[in-house]
Design an enzyme around this catalytic site. Structure first.
Site, PDB file in Angstrom:
ATOM      1  CB  SER A  94      52.988  35.892 -56.965  1.00 46.50           C
ATOM      2  OG  SER A  94      54.019  34.956 -56.705  1.00 46.50           O
ATOM      3  CB  SER A  95      55.044  34.371 -62.288  1.00 46.07           C
ATOM      4  OG  SER A  95      55.198  35.683 -62.761  1.00 46.07           O
ATOM      5  CD  GLN A  96      51.233  27.969 -63.969  1.00 44.09           C
ATOM      6  OE1 GLN A  96      51.206  28.630 -65.004  1.00 44.09           O
ATOM      7  NE2 GLN A  96      50.649  26.793 -63.859  1.00 44.09           N
ATOM      8  N   PRO A  97      54.506  29.204 -60.287  1.00 45.10           N
ATOM      9  CG  PRO A  97      54.409  28.584 -58.027  1.00 45.10           C
ATOM     10  CD  PRO A  97      53.545  29.030 -59.171  1.00 45.10           C
ATOM     11  NE  ARG A 129      53.971  31.923 -55.166  1.00 49.31           N
ATOM     12  CZ  ARG A 129      52.968  31.566 -55.948  1.00 49.31           C
ATOM     13  NH1 ARG A 129      52.310  30.445 -55.698  1.00 49.31           N
ATOM     14  NH2 ARG A 129      52.620  32.308 -56.983  1.00 49.31           N
TER      15      ARG A 129
END
Length: 366
Positions: free
Chosen positions: A89-92, A40
């Site tokens: 970047s979205s929350q995993p 990431r």
């Protein structure tokens, strides 16, 4: 330094994947390997904190803050246009939930709407293979860096620059379409590009809907439990300008039928996201981060101010609409998102409660 970062990042990814597995968000072993192995940090070399400060892995002063955040279960703002947030970047954990909801198997062809950093496309490529993944975003300012980061990480899905509402007919039909930006209505082109047994997974309002075509111009679906908060789908690179607040209403207030605590109820807010999708909110918080007051406005100029004494001053009908929605919500037993469904027909789209014959709300065309 690169070797040290690589090893440290691998350990951090492993810890994040373990945390997601412990919370129940990451149960499939093959998706877990993807989260463990896709770097990431390559896709998020910097982000912006809430004040707008750039937090970068290249800056010694912010390096540790950057590294910790990139490997935490949090969303990160990664792109701004004219001062407005236009990509993240979205929350995993939310990413893992969506990927699990895709129910993929080997050979499934996926279209992703909203490339963003490219991280989710890399996860898809890791699981399915690059040839089975197509991803699209509106601006070359987003797709060009994403394409480069994907290559750096060893992935090469097809990255397309264009309007996500139009999909990408060149690789259709798709078995799955995953939308990683918020929708107010479902673009019909995305349904038309699905295989006969395929489905679309998308955030509609503040929850995820799984929608299957049922015929020419028709489809039906149900919402999944829980919330899903994504930035709106952009149709042009200039979309995303901030919504400026109209002047606050003056004069005496009136008792509000919508209490402050209801504003923090995500299940109520889901219904609001369907009935009034274009609202902008500001909050007053106490020392325990509880909402005590708010300002909310609509692009048409309607605005309301909820005061800490539970009175509201208003200009326009925005608050009246929210109060009516709250009465509906309470009368229905405070429904969770999975009690709702959606019907799509050539003449319109409706979200309904419990069944198509139940209470229903028309979705406005974008």
């Amino acid at each position: 330094m690169t070797d040290d970062l690589s090893g440290r990042a691998a350990r951090a990814r492993g810890a994040l994947a373990q945390a997601l597995a412990d919370s129940g968000d990451l149960s499939d072993p093959r998706w877990r390997r993807a989260f463990e192995e896709v770097p990431r940090h390559v896709f998020v070399p910097y982000f912006y904190d809430p004040s707008g400060e750039r937090i970068s892995g290249d800056d010694p002063a912010t390096y540790e803050q950057w590294f910790t955040a990139v490997h935490a279960n949090r969303s990160l703002v990664t792109h701004r246009t004219g001062g407005a947030v236009t990509s993240s970047s979205s929350q995993p954990s939310l990413m893992a939930t969506m990927l699990r909801a895709l129910t993929v198997e080997d050979g499934v062809r996926v279209l992703e709407i909203g490339t963003g950093t490219g991280y989710n496309a890399a996860l898809l490529g890791h699981r399915l293979g690059d040839d089975y993944v197509t991803t699209i975003d509106i601006s070359p300012d987003i797709t060009a860096p994403a394409r480069q980061r994907l290559a750096t990480a060893g992935y090469s899905p097809l990255v397309v620059t264009g309007d996500g509402c139009l999909g990408h007919a060149g690789r259709a039909p798709y078995d799955r379409t995953i939308v990683t930006c918020g929708l107010s209505t479902v673009p019909l082109a995305l349904l038309q590009q699905l295989a006969d047994d395929g489905f679309l997974l998308a955030p509609l309002g503040n929850a995820l809907a799984r929608i299957r075509p049922t015929g020419p111009g028709t489809a039906t679906g149900r919402f999944l439990p829980g919330g899903a908060f994504f930035m709106p789908l952009r149709h042009t690179p200039a979309d995303g300008a901030p919504a400026f607040r109209p002047p606050l209403p003056a004069g005496p207030g009136r008792p509000s039928a919508l209490p402050a605590h209801a504003i923090a109820d995500n299940h109520f807010r889901f219904l609001v996201s369907i009935t009034a999708p274009d609202l902008t909110w500001q909050y007053d918080l106490d020392s325990d981060r509880r909402i005590t007051g708010a300002r909310v406005w609509h692009p048409d100029g309607s605005i309301a101010h909820l005061h800490p004494d539970s009175t509201v001053t208003e200009a326009g009908v925005v608050w009246v609409g929210l109060e009516e929605t709250y009465r509906t919500y309470q009368a229905a037993g405070r429904p969770t998102p999975d009690r709702y469904g959606i019907s799509i027909r050539p003449d319109g789209q409706q979200v309904w409660l419990d069944s198509p014959e139940g209470p229903a709300w028309d979705l406005d065309a974008p």
